[in-house]
Design an enzyme around this catalytic site. Structure first.
Site, PDB file in Angstrom:
ATOM      1  N   TYR A  31      40.629  68.968  68.336  1.00  0.00           N
ATOM      2  CA  TYR A  31      40.259  68.596  66.962  1.00  0.00           C
ATOM      3  C   TYR A  31      39.704  67.168  66.921  1.00  0.00           C
ATOM      4  O   TYR A  31      38.661  66.909  66.293  1.00  0.00           O
ATOM      5  CB  TYR A  31      41.495  68.724  66.068  1.00  0.00           C
ATOM      6  N   LYS A  81      35.920  65.992  65.789  1.00  0.00           N
ATOM      7  CA  LYS A  81      35.709  65.083  64.661  1.00  0.00           C
ATOM      8  C   LYS A  81      35.052  63.773  65.105  1.00  0.00           C
ATOM      9  O   LYS A  81      34.302  63.161  64.339  1.00  0.00           O
ATOM     10  CB  LYS A  81      37.034  64.805  63.942  1.00  0.00           C
TER      11      LYS A  81
END
Length: 246
Positions: free
Chosen positions: A154, A158
């Protein structure tokens, strides 16, 4: 009568995405949103947006599938003739420590969060370039800035969105298309509502403002970045985190 502006919000059927889409609807925009879950009540969503005075187009599409993305964008253009603001919000988590993370869980998060942002932006941008006007807002995260244990997939996705945003901001500025990212911290959503009170208290203790943010607080900043009020801002990353990352 001035023609209504059009916003396209990916993952706009719930949580932060829905709050963003409703914020634009309340301010006179027509709204295109995609969803991916069969559990989504499209009729209820349409009613909610109609109540805000917005014409809506709600379509099922997987943002990591280029054919589905192109089809959704084509339908949006057929209905409204343009897309003025693109908000890349669709995202997933599959958290696990590095040594236990499966390859498919790494790949899926990168595909949806990062590749999805690329595919939707690539599909929408030609229409913005033709009009020589457009605003792109990408949803990153504070963990894309700081990293986070158990979230290497993640965090990587990002962080990638931040690099992607800065690059396209440089490419598209001469066509009067602005691109910015927002990086939310801990936000009170369905994803955080399952946490125990002890865990929430521990999180809040790390935040200078001593509370989680709301989806509405994210929507307010995303709306600002999509408006003419921010006409000289591009290539920026705005942390919306109660002071967590300073």
């Amino acid at each position: 009568m001035e023609e209504k502006q059009v916003v396209f919000v990916t993952g706009g059927s719930r949580g932060i995405g829905k709050a963003i889409a409703l914020k634009y609807a309340e301010n006179g925009y027509n709204v295109v949103i995609n969803y991916v879950s069969d559990k989504t009540d499209v009729e209820e969503l349409e009613k909610e947006f109609k109540g805000k005075g917005a014409e809506t187009l709600i379509l099922k599409a997987d943002v990591s599938n280029s054919e589905q993305v192109e089809e959704v964008v084509k339908k949006a253009i057929e209905k409204f003739g343009k897309i003025d603001v693109l908000v890349n919000n669709a995202g997933i988590t599959r958290d696990m420590l590095l040594m236990r993370m499966k390859e498919e869980d790494f790949d899926k998060v990168i595909e949806i969060n990062l590749k999805g942002t690329f595919l939707v932006t690539k599909a929408v941008t030609p229409y913005m370039m033709k009009k020589r006007n457009g605003r792109i807002i990408n949803l990153s995260s504070v963990v894309g800035v700081t990293g986070n244990a158990g979230q290497c997939n993640y965090s990587a996705s990002k962080a990638g969105i931040i690099g992607f945003t800065k690059s396209i901001a440089k490419e598209l500025a001469s066509r009067n298309i602005r691109a910015n990212a927002v990086a939310p911290g801990f936000i009170d959503t369905d994803m955080t509502s399952v946490l125990s009170d002890d865990v929430k208290d521990n999180i809040n203790a790390q935040i200078p403002m001593k509370r989680m943010g709301t989806a509405q607080e994210i929507a307010n900043v995303v709306y600002f970045l999509g408006s003419e009020e921010s006409s000289y801002i591009t290539g920026q990353v705005i942390n919306i985190d109660g002071g967590m990352v300073m």
